[in-house]
Design an enzyme around this catalytic site. Structure first.
Site, PDB file in Angstrom:
ATOM      1  N   GLU A   1       0.890  -1.166   0.000  1.00 41.07           N
ATOM      2  CA  GLU A   1       0.000   0.000   0.000  1.00 41.07           C
ATOM      3  C   GLU A   1       0.920   1.204   0.000  1.00 41.07           C
ATOM      4  O   GLU A   1       1.257   1.738   1.049  1.00 41.07           O
ATOM      5  CB  GLU A   1      -0.936  -0.032   1.219  1.00 41.07           C
TER       6      GLU A   1
ATOM      7  N   GLU B   1       4.356   8.597  -4.015  1.00 45.58           N
ATOM      8  CA  GLU B   1       5.175   8.108  -2.887  1.00 45.58           C
ATOM      9  C   GLU B   1       6.247   7.127  -3.340  1.00 45.58           C
ATOM     10  O   GLU B   1       6.807   6.389  -2.536  1.00 45.58           O
ATOM     11  CB  GLU B   1       4.263   7.464  -1.837  1.00 45.58           C
TER      12      GLU B   1
END
Length: 697
Positions: free
Chosen positions: A144, A153
């Site tokens: 995740e 990210e």
């Protein structure tokens, strides 16, 4: 080891580096993290669990041991899901040490220590082999690593490395794939976050139009995504010009390429208009068949399905480099370019009779570099600030108030960052106009932006930029003339909380000796206002989770609580409340006033009192904002714009962040039943410019 943290100093209008203890950075990270929000995201958690069960089952059906690699494990939740689904072993990787320590405790508390090994490393540093961190490569990859933009990210380089070194070829992946969707829209409201519109001023000598310089008009802006809660954007604020189309997909079960690339889709406008904005979101399929799907689609795309509120994944607004007129039915090509961490878009008209070979050539031609701001405005002003400067009703309030105070012999000094007030003051008849921009950022040379602005409007010799700070102002800067009108919005780029713009008061105090005895100060005063509210959803970011999908994650709750108690829980935090609906439980109340006609006093300003709760509801916290009283009868609010009294629905200023103070009952998860009042104590420390506050239900 000490940590240096940047903090805005409201008394100097600048960023200062403060030395903090070694724990400070870690507590900040935990206190302001979105872990609670993710643990409360029921839809995400259920879909991950279903996908993990299905992946473990597929591996077992092949007669293999299920070895799981969980990158960015956080609380260890996904690894525990895998272990309880029958995985033989899980390697849970977490680079942030305090989080890895928490994961170890949570895994142990839930009885999975024999099945889960927490590795406190970046995944690119993990070794595989008999003496390595992992005994063997995994055959199930669970991650995740996504943000609102999907790749911001570093998901792509992480997946690329994992496929090369940490997982088997043909492994199962949860999620299995991600798909990015786009829709072309026209929206004055969103477009005004990217560019400055002309400003119309009715002056004594006729109508004036303030125009932005051509450098600003033609600037592509910044590549950074604008992530917002699109579900709070009313359909009346935008017009869809295309259907929703798939832009690109990433299959996480196969080797992933992180190198920069482009994707192109053909669009056929469903409506003629001005293409300005690309709205985008993604969904993830937890399984190869796409039956287990978790979507970020906004309300108008799936009007019948219940929307899961979440703040860790929202939707994206991308600004096209320039506005493009489009005609219904005339084909277009939309190109998405990306590097490892960000995406940007360009739009081209389709050429007549274009064939495949041309298409590849054209695709290569439009694979453009990431946009770079050349006009400097996008470096100085954030998007809400563009919106604020484009707010015509707000500008009219300043024009009305300037008309009341300016005379033909007025010597005017403006103290604000990147403000249009000096130009308005000149147009409205001030004899002399000068401006100081205190928190100007030397790197961005704002004076060059303003020189271009003045040149575009033939004002080069009409307005003087004084390149010094207010406290260093000398009579020679002002040609030995006293200031008769001191103005400010006030707005300063370093301000984080509403009251940080009170720096105007400190600047006014610093220039006292240069002010005429009968000086007019605009705004003449300010007031701090407060209201008790119940949030529809925002409370979740601070609320403990306890049990998540059957797993005890209280260790994480305790960690967040400790970090909030370390310092943060006694502080308000900034949130743009137009994105986070709430209802008022009390009337708005003025709690402190600040008189700009006088200098900042030596003593603190304190107040205490009680707010009556008029409506039933959960008292999640207090919202605070500033109102600036430009003249005796003209005010502008940075917070509440309108209150519908029956239900207590609030309309907030969309250009400013309001301050939210969450009550400890939210953090402790002990919402009291029907309190009748909230007691408060506030203390404005004139030495630091900060406001300390405490509340009791």
């Amino acid at each position: 080891m000490k940590t240096f943290c940047g903090r805005a100093n409201p008394t100097t209008g600048s960023m200062e580096w403060l030395e903090e203890g070694e724990d400070y950075d870690y507590h900040q990270e935990i206190a302001r993290s979105r872990y609670a929000d993710m643990l409360h995201d029921k839809d995400r958690n259920v879909k991950y669990y279903q996908g993990i069960r299905a992946a473990v089952s597929r591996v077992k059906q092949r007669g293999e041991k299920a070895i799981v690699l969980d990158i960015g494990t956080g609380t260890g939740l996904l690894s525990m899901m895998a272990a309880s689904a029958g995985a033989d072993f899980c390697y849970a990787i977490e680079v942030f040490k305090p989080m890895a320590n928490a994961a170890v405790k949570i895994v142990e508390k839930n009885g999975f220590s024999d099945k889960i090994k927490v590795i406190n490393k970046h995944s690119t540093e993990v070794t595989v082999g008999p003496d390595g961190d992992m005994q063997c490569r995994a055959n199930i990859l669970v991650t995740e690593l996504f943000d609102t933009e999907l790749i911001g990210e570093g998901a792509l380089p992480t997946y690329e490395h994992a496929h090369k070194y940490l997982v088997q070829e043909g492994c199962e992946a949860v999620p299995h794939r991600a798909t990015v969707y786009v829709q072309l829209v026209e929206s004055r409201r969103m477009w005004c976050w990217k560019k400055l519109f002309p400003v119309h001023v009715e002056a004594e000598d006729g109508k004036k139009i303030l125009i932005p310089p051509s450098e600003m008009e033609n600037c592509p802006g910044l590549p950074s995504v604008c992530d917002i809660q699109l579900n709070q954007m009313p359909s009346s604020d935008f017009s869809t010009l295309s259907d929703v189309v798939k832009m690109f997909s990433v299959d996480f079960s196969k080797p992933v390429q992180s190198a920069s690339t482009c994707y192109r889709v053909q669009l056929e406008p469903v409506k003629s208009g001005k293409a300005q904005i690309v709205l985008s979101w993604w969904d993830i399929d937890m399984d190869p068949s796409g039956i287990i799907n978790c979507s970020m689609a906004p309300y108008w795309v799936k009007p019948t399905s219940a929307l899961q509120w979440r703040d860790h994944w929202m939707q994206c607004v991308y600004f096209l480099p320039r506005e493009e007129p489009v005609v219904q039915g005339e084909k277009l090509y939309l190109t998405a370019c990306r590097d490892e961490y960000s995406v940007w878009y360009t739009l081209q008209k389709a050429r007549e009779g274009e064939n495949g070979a041309d298409e590849e050539e054209q695709k290569a031609a439009v694979c453009v570099e990431s946009p770079v701001c050349r006009c400097r405005a996008h470096l100085l002003w954030n998007r809400p600030r563009f919106g604020e400067l484009n707010d015509q009703s707000r500008t009219r309030q300043y024009i009305r108030s300037l008309r009341k105070v300016l005379k033909t012999d007025s010597v005017c000094l403006c103290i604000s960052d990147g403000s249009l007030l000096p130009v308005l003051a000149h147009y409205l008849g001030a004899k002399k106009v000068q401006c100081v921009q205190p928190s100007r950022i030397d790197l961005y040379h704002p004076q060059e932006l303003w020189q271009a602005f003045f040149k575009a409007n033939n004002l080069e010799d009409k307005i003087k930029i004084i390149e010094t700070r207010p406290e260093l102002l000398k009579p020679s800067h002002l040609e030995d003339k006293k200031i008769s009108v001191l103005v400010g919005e006030p707005f300063f780029t370093t301000s984080l909380l509403p009251w940080h713009n009170l720096y105007f008061w400190y600047a006014r105090t610093a220039v006292s000796s240069h002010l005429a005895s009968n000086v007019t100060v605009l705004p003449q005063s300010a007031s701090l206002h407060m209201m008790i509210v119940e949030f529809q959803d925002l409370w979740r970011i601070r609320s403990p989770c306890g049990i998540c999908e059957g797993f005890d994650v209280q260790t994480m709750d305790d960690m967040i609580k400790d970090s909030l108690n370390f310092r943060e829980s006694k502080e308000a935090e900034p949130h743009p409340l137009w994105e986070y609906p709430c209802k008022s439980l009390s009337e708005p109340q003025e709690v402190l006033t600040f008189d700009f006609t006088k200098t900042v006093p030596e003593h603190c300003l304190s107040t205490e009192g009680s707010v009556k709760l008029l409506r039933k509801g959960k008292s999640h916290g207090a919202v605070l904002w500033m109102e600036y009283h430009l003249t005796a009868d003209i005010s502008v609010s940075t917070g509440l714009m309108q209150l519908s009294n029956e239900k207590g629905n609030c309309e907030w200023n969309p250009h400013c962040k309001q301050a939210v103070y969450f009550f400890s009952s939210v953090i402790e998860s002990e919402i009291l039943s029907d309190p009748t009042a909230v007691e408060y104590v506030m203390n404005f420390d004139t030495k630091t410019g900060e406001i300390a506050m405490d509340f009791k239900l």
